[in-house]
Design a protein around this motif. Structure first.
Motif, short mmCIF file in Angstrom:
data_model
loop_
_atom_site.label_atom_id
_atom_site.label_comp_id
_atom_site.label_asym_id
_atom_site.label_seq_id
_atom_site.Cartn_x
_atom_site.Cartn_y
_atom_site.Cartn_z
N PHE A 202 17.43 -8.88 -4.84
CA PHE A 202 16.14 -8.38 -4.36
C PHE A 202 16.29 -7.01 -3.71
CE2 PHE A 202 12.91 -8.16 -0.95
CZ PHE A 202 11.75 -8.33 -1.68
N LEU B 45 15.84 -1.68 -4.08
CA LEU B 45 15.38 -0.90 -2.93
C LEU B 45 16.45 0.11 -2.51
CD1 LEU B 45 13.62 -3.66 -0.81
CD2 LEU B 45 12.54 -1.60 -1.72
N LEU C 38 7.24 0.39 -6.83
CA LEU C 38 6.78 -0.73 -7.66
C LEU C 38 6.74 -0.37 -9.14
CD1 LEU C 38 3.97 -2.19 -5.36
CD2 LEU C 38 6.21 -3.21 -5.86
N VAL D 45 10.00 -1.43 -10.85
CA VAL D 45 10.43 -2.83 -10.82
C VAL D 45 10.50 -3.43 -12.22
CG1 VAL D 45 9.84 -5.15 -10.03
CG2 VAL D 45 9.63 -3.20 -8.47
N GLY E 184 14.28 -3.75 -11.92
CA GLY E 184 14.10 -4.63 -10.78
C GLY E 184 15.19 -5.68 -10.67
N TRP F 112 8.18 -10.78 -9.09
CA TRP F 112 8.99 -9.98 -8.18
C TRP F 112 8.15 -8.89 -7.51
CZ3 TRP F 112 13.64 -11.40 -6.62
CH2 TRP F 112 14.43 -12.22 -7.43
N GLU F 113 7.24 -8.31 -8.27
CA GLU F 113 6.40 -7.25 -7.70
C GLU F 113 5.55 -7.79 -6.56
OE1 GLU F 113 2.79 -4.32 -9.21
OE2 GLU F 113 4.42 -4.80 -10.60
N TYR G 89 7.70 -8.20 -3.49
CA TYR G 89 7.91 -6.92 -2.79
C TYR G 89 6.68 -6.54 -1.98
CZ TYR G 89 12.30 -5.82 -5.21
OH TYR G 89 13.60 -5.83 -5.66
N PHE H 157 6.86 -5.69 2.06
CA PHE H 157 6.67 -4.36 2.66
C PHE H 157 5.99 -4.38 4.03
CE2 PHE H 157 6.81 -2.44 -1.85
CZ PHE H 157 8.19 -2.34 -1.78
N PHE I 164 11.24 -5.67 6.53
CA PHE I 164 11.29 -4.42 5.78
C PHE I 164 11.31 -3.23 6.73
CE2 PHE I 164 9.04 -0.73 4.06
CZ PHE I 164 9.90 -0.40 3.02
#
Length: 237
Positions: free
Chosen positions: A80, A84, A116, A119, A123, A134-135, A138, A142, A147
């Motif tokens: 994950f 980033l 994004l 991703v 991703g 997954w999006e 995230y 955030f 985060f």
């Protein structure tokens, strides 16, 4: 640095409790599953569930089960976080663009929407076999304190690195050539800037090369010696 708690795993169950429920399912008819008020973003991983159940059936020690699950969650969290980290690296200015004649550059701001967009092709699916939204995960991540803490830490690290690279660029200039056509006020300003760098170096000794610090001290001495005696006296005090 990975914040392994609550990034990907929104509900944590102690393995001992899970084993208890499996062993006593006939006495817990009111429980047909594990319930949570959190929205699920990732698909179920049947492989890890089968491994846990097999461990119960073969009477694998709870400590071993715990280690297995912790490693699983750590690897999932790393999958994950890697995108980033990769995106943060792309926000860092190139080293060749760091000039001793300009202020040190800073990390470009993090734009969630820009991230994004990456991703789908780069991703977590590149390092994890788990599918899902997954999006969406995230987007949930955030606004969270996790985060914010991670980003502030990484921002500090990157900006510190940029400061160090800028110091190295300053230490390698021909300072006598640099000040040749400068007015006294510009030269004094340069001395003050170099002293700020030396203060930074003193406060971040583990991050700064000692040779770089020695060169900057020499630069300051060289510049001061190029000034009139009265001004030298002021700057040396």
């Amino acid at each position: 640095m990975f914040h392994s708690s609550i990034l990907v795993i929104q509900t944590y169950l102690d393995v001992g409790m899970l084993i208890y429920l499996i062993k006593n399912k006939q006495n817990a008819l009111f429980l047909s599953g594990v319930y949570t008020r959190y929205k699920t973003f990732l698909n179920k991983d049947k492989v890890i569930l089968k491994r846990v159940i097999k461990g119960v059936q073969t009477k694998r020690p709870v400590e071993v089960q715990n280690v297995m699950l912790r490693r699983y969650f750590l690897e999932l969290t790393q999958s994950f976080m890697i995108p980033l980290e990769r995106h943060m690296a792309s926000l860092m200015p190139l080293q060749r663009n760091i000039s001793p004649h300009k202020a040190p550059p800073r990390l470009r701001p993090f734009d969630p929407e820009e991230f994004l967009k990456t991703v789908e092709h780069s991703g977590p699916q590149l390092t994890s076999g788990i599918k899902g939204d997954w999006e969406g995960l995230y987007k949930r991540f955030f606004p969270s304190p996790n985060f914010v803490g991670w980003y502030r830490h990484r921002e500090h690290e990157v900006n510190q690195k940029l400061q160090v690279l800028h110091m190295e660029a300053l230490s390698n200039v021909d300072v006598q050539d640099w000040i040749r056509d400068k007015e006294e006020v510009e030269i004094v300003d340069l001395i003050l800037r170099l002293r700020e760098k030396l203060t930074f170096a003193a406060n971040n000794q583990s991050a700064v090369n000692k040779d770089c610090v020695v060169k900057l001290h020499r630069h300051v001495d060289t510049i001061i010696c190029s000034l009139p005696d009265d001004l030298q006296g002021v700057l040396k005090t």
